[in-house]
Write a protein that holds these residues in place. Structure first.
Motif, PDB file in Angstrom:
ATOM      1  N   GLY A  88       6.049   1.091  21.578  1.00  0.00           N
ATOM      2  CA  GLY A  88       6.408  -0.319  20.983  1.00  0.00           C
ATOM      3  C   GLY A  88       7.453  -0.715  22.092  1.00  0.00           C
ATOM      4  N   LEU A  89       7.711  -1.896  21.984  1.00  0.00           N
ATOM      5  CA  LEU A  89       8.830  -2.727  22.625  1.00  0.00           C
ATOM      6  C   LEU A  89      10.213  -2.101  22.176  1.00  0.00           C
ATOM      7  CD1 LEU A  89       7.483  -6.406  22.617  1.00  0.00           C
ATOM      8  CD2 LEU A  89       7.507  -4.617  24.422  1.00  0.00           C
ATOM      9  N   LEU A  90      10.168  -1.817  20.652  1.00  0.00           N
ATOM     10  CA  LEU A  90      11.304  -1.413  20.026  1.00  0.00           C
ATOM     11  C   LEU A  90      11.234   0.089  19.784  1.00  0.00           C
ATOM     12  CD1 LEU A  90      12.162  -4.393  17.746  1.00  0.00           C
ATOM     13  CD2 LEU A  90      13.039  -4.036  19.942  1.00  0.00           C
ATOM     14  N   LYS A  91      12.317   0.884  19.884  1.00  0.00           N
ATOM     15  CA  LYS A  91      11.998   2.337  19.603  1.00  0.00           C
ATOM     16  C   LYS A  91      12.078   2.713  18.191  1.00  0.00           C
ATOM     17  CE  LYS A  91      10.507   2.307  22.803  1.00  0.00           C
ATOM     18  NZ  LYS A  91       9.540   2.910  23.272  1.00  0.00           N
ATOM     19  N   CYS A 145       2.916   3.285  -1.051  1.00  0.00           N
ATOM     20  CA  CYS A 145       3.056   2.219  -0.203  1.00  0.00           C
ATOM     21  C   CYS A 145       1.655   2.756   0.876  1.00  0.00           C
ATOM     22  CB  CYS A 145       4.231   2.384   0.887  1.00  0.00           C
ATOM     23  SG  CYS A 145       4.732   4.052   1.463  1.00  0.00           S
ATOM     24  N   VAL A 146       1.473   1.624   1.627  1.00  0.00           N
ATOM     25  CA  VAL A 146       0.155   1.595   2.459  1.00  0.00           C
ATOM     26  C   VAL A 146       0.524   1.422   3.755  1.00  0.00           C
ATOM     27  CG1 VAL A 146      -1.831   0.526   2.854  1.00  0.00           C
ATOM     28  CG2 VAL A 146      -0.999   0.261   0.532  1.00  0.00           C
ATOM     29  N   ALA A 147      -0.184   2.564   4.686  1.00  0.00           N
ATOM     30  CA  ALA A 147       0.002   2.664   6.159  1.00  0.00           C
ATOM     31  C   ALA A 147      -1.323   2.648   6.602  1.00  0.00           C
ATOM     32  CB  ALA A 147       0.632   3.741   6.503  1.00  0.00           C
ATOM     33  N   GLU A 176      10.296   8.674   5.826  1.00  0.00           N
ATOM     34  CA  GLU A 176       8.776   8.900   6.730  1.00  0.00           C
ATOM     35  C   GLU A 176       7.725   7.922   6.365  1.00  0.00           C
ATOM     36  OE1 GLU A 176       7.878  12.618   9.028  1.00  0.00           O
ATOM     37  OE2 GLU A 176       6.842  12.768   7.143  1.00  0.00           O
ATOM     38  N   SER A 177       7.833   7.967   5.053  1.00  0.00           N
ATOM     39  CA  SER A 177       6.476   7.044   4.419  1.00  0.00           C
ATOM     40  C   SER A 177       6.914   5.533   4.708  1.00  0.00           C
ATOM     41  CB  SER A 177       6.080   7.344   3.012  1.00  0.00           C
ATOM     42  OG  SER A 177       5.674   8.640   2.820  1.00  0.00           O
ATOM     43  N   LEU A 178       8.102   5.194   4.372  1.00  0.00           N
ATOM     44  CA  LEU A 178       8.522   3.715   4.614  1.00  0.00           C
ATOM     45  C   LEU A 178       8.431   3.335   6.064  1.00  0.00           C
ATOM     46  CD1 LEU A 178      11.565   3.626   2.051  1.00  0.00           C
ATOM     47  CD2 LEU A 178       9.312   3.054   1.806  1.00  0.00           C
ATOM     48  N   ARG A 179       8.986   4.260   6.868  1.00  0.00           N
ATOM     49  CA  ARG A 179       8.731   3.969   8.349  1.00  0.00           C
ATOM     50  C   ARG A 179       7.472   3.871   8.873  1.00  0.00           C
ATOM     51  NH1 ARG A 179       7.972   3.157  12.865  1.00  0.00           N
ATOM     52  NH2 ARG A 179       8.709   3.869  14.540  1.00  0.00           N
ATOM     53  N   SER A 180       6.637   4.730   8.131  1.00  0.00           N
ATOM     54  CA  SER A 180       5.018   4.500   8.627  1.00  0.00           C
ATOM     55  C   SER A 180       4.362   3.325   8.393  1.00  0.00           C
ATOM     56  CB  SER A 180       4.220   5.742   7.994  1.00  0.00           C
ATOM     57  OG  SER A 180       4.720   6.954   8.233  1.00  0.00           O
ATOM     58  N   SER A 181       4.834   2.755   7.241  1.00  0.00           N
ATOM     59  CA  SER A 181       4.242   1.582   6.350  1.00  0.00           C
ATOM     60  C   SER A 181       4.628   0.403   7.437  1.00  0.00           C
ATOM     61  CB  SER A 181       4.691   1.401   5.033  1.00  0.00           C
ATOM     62  OG  SER A 181       3.989   0.238   4.436  1.00  0.00           O
ATOM     63  N   MET A 182       6.060   0.303   7.985  1.00  0.00           N
ATOM     64  CA  MET A 182       6.411  -0.917   8.625  1.00  0.00           C
ATOM     65  C   MET A 182       6.286  -0.827   9.953  1.00  0.00           C
ATOM     66  SD  MET A 182      10.423  -0.229   7.663  1.00  0.00           S
ATOM     67  CE  MET A 182      10.861  -1.890   8.732  1.00  0.00           C
ATOM     68  N   ALA A 183       5.338   0.298  10.759  1.00  0.00           N
ATOM     69  CA  ALA A 183       5.561   0.440  12.156  1.00  0.00           C
ATOM     70  C   ALA A 183       4.407  -0.747  12.643  1.00  0.00           C
ATOM     71  CB  ALA A 183       4.773   1.775  12.362  1.00  0.00           C
ATOM     72  N   ILE A 184       5.062  -1.625  12.947  1.00  0.00           N
ATOM     73  CA  ILE A 184       4.182  -2.898  13.404  1.00  0.00           C
ATOM     74  C   ILE A 184       3.636  -2.707  14.878  1.00  0.00           C
ATOM     75  CG2 ILE A 184       4.112  -5.339  14.249  1.00  0.00           C
ATOM     76  CD1 ILE A 184       6.557  -5.657  12.293  1.00  0.00           C
ATOM     77  N   PRO A 185       2.367  -2.443  15.258  1.00  0.00           N
ATOM     78  CA  PRO A 185       1.809  -2.170  16.548  1.00  0.00           C
ATOM     79  C   PRO A 185       2.171  -2.859  17.426  1.00  0.00           C
ATOM     80  CG  PRO A 185       0.073  -2.142  14.782  1.00  0.00           C
ATOM     81  CD  PRO A 185       1.259  -2.832  14.008  1.00  0.00           C
ATOM     82  N   GLY A 186       2.428  -2.247  18.687  1.00  0.00           N
ATOM     83  CA  GLY A 186       3.276  -2.986  19.734  1.00  0.00           C
ATOM     84  C   GLY A 186       4.629  -3.058  19.821  1.00  0.00           C
ATOM     85  N   VAL A 187       5.337  -3.068  18.476  1.00  0.00           N
ATOM     86  CA  VAL A 187       6.612  -3.294  18.300  1.00  0.00           C
ATOM     87  C   VAL A 187       7.539  -1.902  18.165  1.00  0.00           C
ATOM     88  CG1 VAL A 187       8.321  -4.525  17.017  1.00  0.00           C
ATOM     89  CG2 VAL A 187       6.244  -5.589  17.223  1.00  0.00           C
ATOM     90  N   PHE A 188       6.971  -1.224  17.128  1.00  0.00           N
ATOM     91  CA  PHE A 188       7.631  -0.032  16.856  1.00  0.00           C
ATOM     92  C   PHE A 188       6.445   1.169  17.310  1.00  0.00           C
ATOM     93  CE2 PHE A 188       9.965  -2.529  13.604  1.00  0.00           C
ATOM     94  CZ  PHE A 188      11.297  -2.103  14.136  1.00  0.00           C
ATOM     95  N   PRO A 189       6.772   2.292  17.738  1.00  0.00           N
ATOM     96  CA  PRO A 189       6.140   3.369  17.723  1.00  0.00           C
ATOM     97  C   PRO A 189       5.449   3.958  16.650  1.00  0.00           C
ATOM     98  CG  PRO A 189       8.092   3.884  19.053  1.00  0.00           C
ATOM     99  CD  PRO A 189       8.277   2.538  18.027  1.00  0.00           C
ATOM    100  N   PRO A 190       4.216   4.168  16.686  1.00  0.00           N
ATOM    101  CA  PRO A 190       3.442   4.965  15.382  1.00  0.00           C
ATOM    102  C   PRO A 190       4.065   6.159  15.021  1.00  0.00           C
ATOM    103  CG  PRO A 190       2.009   5.099  17.555  1.00  0.00           C
ATOM    104  CD  PRO A 190       3.193   4.471  17.851  1.00  0.00           C
ATOM    105  N   ASP A 246       0.779  14.925  10.256  1.00  0.00           N
ATOM    106  CA  ASP A 246      -0.274  15.625  10.252  1.00  0.00           C
ATOM    107  C   ASP A 246      -1.251  15.434  11.568  1.00  0.00           C
ATOM    108  OD1 ASP A 246       0.836  16.942   8.178  1.00  0.00           O
ATOM    109  OD2 ASP A 246      -0.033  15.374   6.697  1.00  0.00           O
ATOM    110  N   SER A 247      -2.385  14.923  11.153  1.00  0.00           N
ATOM    111  CA  SER A 247      -3.470  14.867  12.098  1.00  0.00           C
ATOM    112  C   SER A 247      -3.641  13.165  12.127  1.00  0.00           C
ATOM    113  CB  SER A 247      -4.936  15.396  11.685  1.00  0.00           C
ATOM    114  OG  SER A 247      -5.354  14.833  10.497  1.00  0.00           O
ATOM    115  N   MET A 248      -2.707  12.399  11.501  1.00  0.00           N
ATOM    116  CA  MET A 248      -2.799  11.020  11.640  1.00  0.00           C
ATOM    117  C   MET A 248      -1.803  10.300  12.517  1.00  0.00           C
ATOM    118  SD  MET A 248      -3.355  10.339   7.429  1.00  0.00           S
ATOM    119  CE  MET A 248      -1.722  10.924   7.070  1.00  0.00           C
ATOM    120  N   VAL A 249      -2.162   8.930  13.085  1.00  0.00           N
ATOM    121  CA  VAL A 249      -1.209   8.361  13.702  1.00  0.00           C
ATOM    122  C   VAL A 249      -1.299   7.084  12.891  1.00  0.00           C
ATOM    123  CG1 VAL A 249      -0.746   7.280  15.874  1.00  0.00           C
ATOM    124  CG2 VAL A 249      -2.047   9.338  16.026  1.00  0.00           C
TER     125      VAL A 249
END
Length: 673
Positions: A127-130, A160-162, A180-194, A198-201
Motif C-alpha cells: 500500500g501507499l501508506l505503511k 467487525c467485517v473484513a 488486529e481486527s480493527l486494523r484488518s477491517s480498515m485495510a483499504i486495498p492499495g492504501v494500507f498493506p493487508p 492465520d491463512s487469510m490475507v
C-alpha cells in the motif's frame, strides 16, 4: 414476610422483562474520514435513551464501533477524533526529535521520502501508506484488550467485517486481538498493506459488506439502527477526472449487499457527506462531519422515540452508566516511537522534491541512499538538483566505530547566476565547480562534530559585468584550493522550516590553501563562520525567531568562490554554502569579508496553515575588523503571507533594503534546497 415475597417477585419480574426485551444493534458503515460522523450519531442514540446491546461495523465504522464497544464514552471518542493529528498518523510521520541530526540533513529537503530495507520496491509494497502509526495507535487505545478474546465479552458485544482476498470471501470477526481486527477491517486495498492472519490475507470489509445489518441480525438483533456515511454517486457530467472515476468504482464495489441491508434496518440514518471524501481528515472537515452525523441522527428523533416506547413495553429501560476509560496516551500530541519503524534495519531511502521561485524558476531534487551492511552502516548515496543551478552529489560512508563515521563525497555544480554588489552593479556568471571531500564525524541525536578536508576546482566559463565593475575581473579564471575544517552543529527545533520552538546553531573554522599549506605565497586564509537561530512562541499563534549569522575572512586575498554573500530569507547556505540570509536582497550579493547579521522574524498564524510574517535584518560589514563598526551598515525588511502546504511553504513577500534601495517581491513554493 408477604411484603418481602412481593418485592422479590417484582424484582424477578423486572429482570425477566429486561432479559426478554428485544435486543438493539447499531450498525456503522465504512467510509474513511467520513466515518467520524458515527461518533455524534451514537451520542444522539444514547441521548434518546435507546439501549445499545450490539455494535457491528466495517472499516472506519469498525474503528468507532470497536472503541465504543470496548468502553469508551461518546464524549471521549468525540475528543479523540477531533484532537488527533490524523494526517501525521496516517502518513507515519515521525517526530523530528526522534530523528538523528544526520538523517534530518539527508531527508528534510524532500517532499516525498520513504525508507526501505532491501529494495526500493518495498516502498509501494502492499500500500501507499505503511500503517505503522495506525497499528500502534489502535494497540494503545485497546491496551486492556491485547490478548485474544471473545468480543461478546466486551462491555458491549461487537463484531467487525473484513475481506479475505485469498478466498474472495467476507470474514466476520467475533474474536481475536481487538486492535488486529480493527486494523484488518480498515485495510483499504492499495492504501494500507493487508493484514495476514492465520491463512487469510485481510483487507477492508467494505469490499464485501460495507453496511453489515445482516451480521447484526445473526448476532440476535431484533431492532437495527444503521448509520451510513456513503456518498451519493456522481452523474455523467460530474465524472470528469481519473480520481472521480476511481472513487466511483470503489463505491460500486462497496455497494455489495448494500440495498438489502438498508431495507433490513429498522431505523436508517444517512449522513450528508457531499463534498467530502474518504481522505477528508483536515480539522475543518472532521468538525463538519461530526455536526452532520448529529444532524442525521436528530432527523430520526421521532423514530428513536417510537422505538423507545416499544422497548418500554417490556418494562423500565435500564441503561448501564458508562464510566470513562482511562487513556494512557496524549492523543492530542500522539507520536509513535521510532522503534516501530525498524529504523535500524531500514536505513535506506529514496526521495523526491520540487520547488519554484521567481529567481531560479523550477527546480527538481531526486536522491536516495542504500545501506549494504547494517552492522557498520556501509552505504552509498546520490542526490541531484536539476534546474538553472545543477548539483550532483555522490557519496559513500562507513561507521567503523559506534557513532563515528567516515564519509567520502564528490560534488559537481554548474551555475548560471546573477551576482550583485553593494553599489548595485550586476554581473552574469557561468561556472563549473568540482569538490572532493573527506570527513570524520561523531553524531548524537541533536549534535554533530566534523573534521575534514576538501579539494575544490572552479572554472569560470563566462563573466559578463557592467563596465564599472572591473574588480570582479581581478579574480582568476580558474581556482584550485585545498582546505581543512572543523565544525560543530546543533539542532533541536521542532520543524525544519517555520519552527515554533527550539534552537539550532552551527560554527565552522576553515583553513584555506592553494597548495596544501599556504595561499598566494603566504600563509593560508583563516575563515570563521556560523549562525544561531532560536524560535519561541509569544502566544498560541504568535512565533518570534531571532538569529545571528556571521562570516569572517582573514584577508582580502582570496578566491571569489570563498567570498561572503548575502541574500534571501530562510536561505542560509541555500544558493551557495557561504550565503547568509538578508531580507531585501532576493537572490544573493557579494558582501564584505567581515560581516555580522542580526535578524528578527515575527510570524502570526491566522489559521493552522495560513500566516503572515515580517523579517528585519541589520548587518555590520567591513573589509577589515579594525573598522568593523565604522563602515556603512546595511538594513533590510520583508513583509509577507504564507501558506503551509503538503509540498512545503508557499510564501510571497514584499521587501526593501538600503542596499538595493528599491522595493522587491519574492515568491517561493516548496522547501528550500
Amino acid at each position: 414476610m408477604k411484603k418481602l415475597f412481593f418485592l422479590f417477585f417484582l424484582f424477578a419480574s423486572i429482570v425477566s422483562a429486561q432479559n426478554n426485551r428485544p435486543k438493539v444493534a447499531v450498525v456503522l458503515s465504512g467510509g474513511g474520514a467520513k466515518g467520524v460522523a458515527h461518533v455524534r450519531a451514537l451520542k444522539v442514540i444514547e441521548e434518546a435513551g435507546i439501549p445499545i446491546d450490539i455494535v457491528v461495523g466495517t472499516s472506519m465504522g469498525s474503528l468507532v464501533g470497536g472503541l465504543y464497544a470496548s468502553g469508551y464514552t461518546t464524549h471521549q471518542l468525540d475528543s479523540i477524533v477531533t484532537n488527533m493529528n490524523w494526517m501525521d498518523i496516517l502518513t507515519d510521520k515521525v517526530d523530528r526529535s526522534a530523528r538523528s541530526l544526520v538523517l534530518k540533513q539527508k531527508t528534510e529537503n524532500y517532499i516525498i521520502h520513504a525508507d526501505f530495507e532491501k529494495s526500493p520496491f518495498e516502498v509501494i509494497e502492499g500500500g501507499l501508506l505503511k500503517g505503522n502509526s495506525v497499528s500502534y495507535l489502535l494497540s494503545e487505545l485497546t491496551a486492556d484488550h491485547l490478548e485474544p478474546m471473545d468480543y461478546n465479552n466486551l462491555p458491549t458485544p461487537f463484531a467487525c467485517v473484513a475481506t479475505d482476498i485469498t478466498t474472495k470471501s467476507e470474514v466476520v470477526m467475533h474474536s481475536g486481538i481487538l486492535a488486529e481486527s480493527l486494523r484488518s477491517s480498515m485495510a483499504i486495498p492499495g492504501v494500507f498493506p493487508p493484514v495476514k492472519l492465520d491463512s487469510m490475507v485481510l483487507v477492508d470489509g467494505g469490499l464485501k459488506n460495507n453496511f453489515p445489518v445482516d451480521v447484526a441480525r445473526k448476532m440476535g438483533a431484533d431492532y437495527v439502527i444503521g448509520v451510513s456515511v456513503g456518498a451519493e454517486g456522481l452523474n455523467y457530467d460530474e465524472l470528469k477526472s481519473t480520481v472521480d472515476v476511481l472513487l466511483q468504482v470503489v463505491d460500486v464495489v462497496c455497494a455489495n449487499k448494500l440495498e438489502e441491508n438498508i431495507k433490513d434496518a429498522d431505523i436508517f440514518m444517512h449522513v450528508d457527506v457531499n463534498g467530502y471524501s474518504s481522505a477528508s481528515f483536515t480539522s475543518d472537515a472532521i468538525d463538519t462531519l461530526l455536526v452532520h452525523g448529529e444532524q442525521a441522527a436528530r432527523g430520526k428523533w421521532d423514530e428513536l422515540m417510537a422505538l423507545r416506547k416499544k422497548l418500554e413495553a417490556y418494562g423500565p429501560i435500564q441503561i448501564k452508566e458508562r464510566t470513562p476509560k482511562q487513556i494512557n496516551i496524549d492523543y492530542k500530541t500522539f507520536t509513535p516511537p521510532s522503534t516501530i519503524y525498524n529504523a535500524k534495519n531500514k536505513a535506506s531511502f529514496i526521495g523526491i522534491g520540487a520547488r519554484f521561485d521567481n529567481e531560479e524558476l523550477a527546480s527538481l531534487l531526486v536522491g536516495g541512499e542504500y545501506e549494504f551492511n547494517h552492522n557498520n552502516h556501509f552505504h552509498v548515496g546520490l542526490d541531484a538538483r536539476l534546474g538553472k543551478r545543477t548539483d550532483v552529489n555522490v557519496y559513500t560512508g562507513i561507521t567503523p566505530w559506534e557513532k563515528w563515521s567516515i564519509d567520502l563525497r564528490y560534488r559537481f555544480s554548474h551555475y548560471e547566476t546573477k551576482l550583485r554588489n553593494d553599489i548595485r552593479e550586476e554581473a552574469n556568471i557561468e561556472y563549473y565547480k568540482n569538490r572532493a571531500l573527506l570527513e570524520l564525524s561523531r553524531s548524537w541525536k541533536q549534535l554533530r562534530i566534523t573534521f575534514g578536508t576538501q579539494f575544490s576546482y572552479v572554472k569560470y566559463h563566462q563573466i559578463l559585468t557592467q563596465q564599472n565593475w572591473e574588480s570582479l575581473l581581478d579574480y582568476p579564471e580558474k581556482e584550485r584550493s585545498l582546505q581543512y575544517f572543523v565544525s560543530l552543529q546543533f539542532d533541536n527545533q521542532d520543524t525544519r522550516l517555520l519552527p515554533t520552538r527550539g534552537m539550532k546553531w552551527h560554527i565552522k573554522y576553515n583553513y584555506v590553501t592553494d597548495n596544501g599549506y599556504g595561499f598566494n605565497d603566504g600563509g593560508g586564509v583563516n575563515v570563521v563562520e556560523g549562525y544561531w537561530h532560536m524560535a519561541f512562541p509569544l502566544a498560541k499563534k504568535s512565533i518570534l525567531s531571532a538569529s545571528i549569522e556571521g562570516r569572517f575572512i582573514q584577508n582580502n586575498n582570496t578566491y571569489l568562490s570563498h567570498s561572503n554573500f548575502i541574500g534571501g530569507i530562510n536561505t542560509y547556505g541555500h544558493y551557495i554554502t557561504q550565503q547568509m540570509q538578508f531580507a531585501g536582497i532576493n537572490y544573493y550579493m557579494l558582501a564584505p569579508n567581515e560581516i555580522l547579521i542580526g535578524g528578527l522574524n515575527f510570524r502570526q498564524h491566522l489559521t493552522t496553515n495560513n500566516y503572515i510574517f515580517t523579517q528585519l535584518n541589520y548587518a555590520f560589514g567591513s573589509k577589515e575588523l579594525t573598522s568593523f563598526f565604522n563602515d556603512k551598515n546595511m538594513f533590510g525588511a520583508a513583509l509577507g503571507y504564507g501558506y503551509k502546504s503538503p509540498i512545503g511553504p508557499v510564501e510571497f513577500n514584499v521587501n526593501w533594503s538600503n542596499v538595493s534601495k528599491k522595493v522587491g517581491c519574492f515568491l517561493n513554493i516548496g522547501y528550500m534546497f
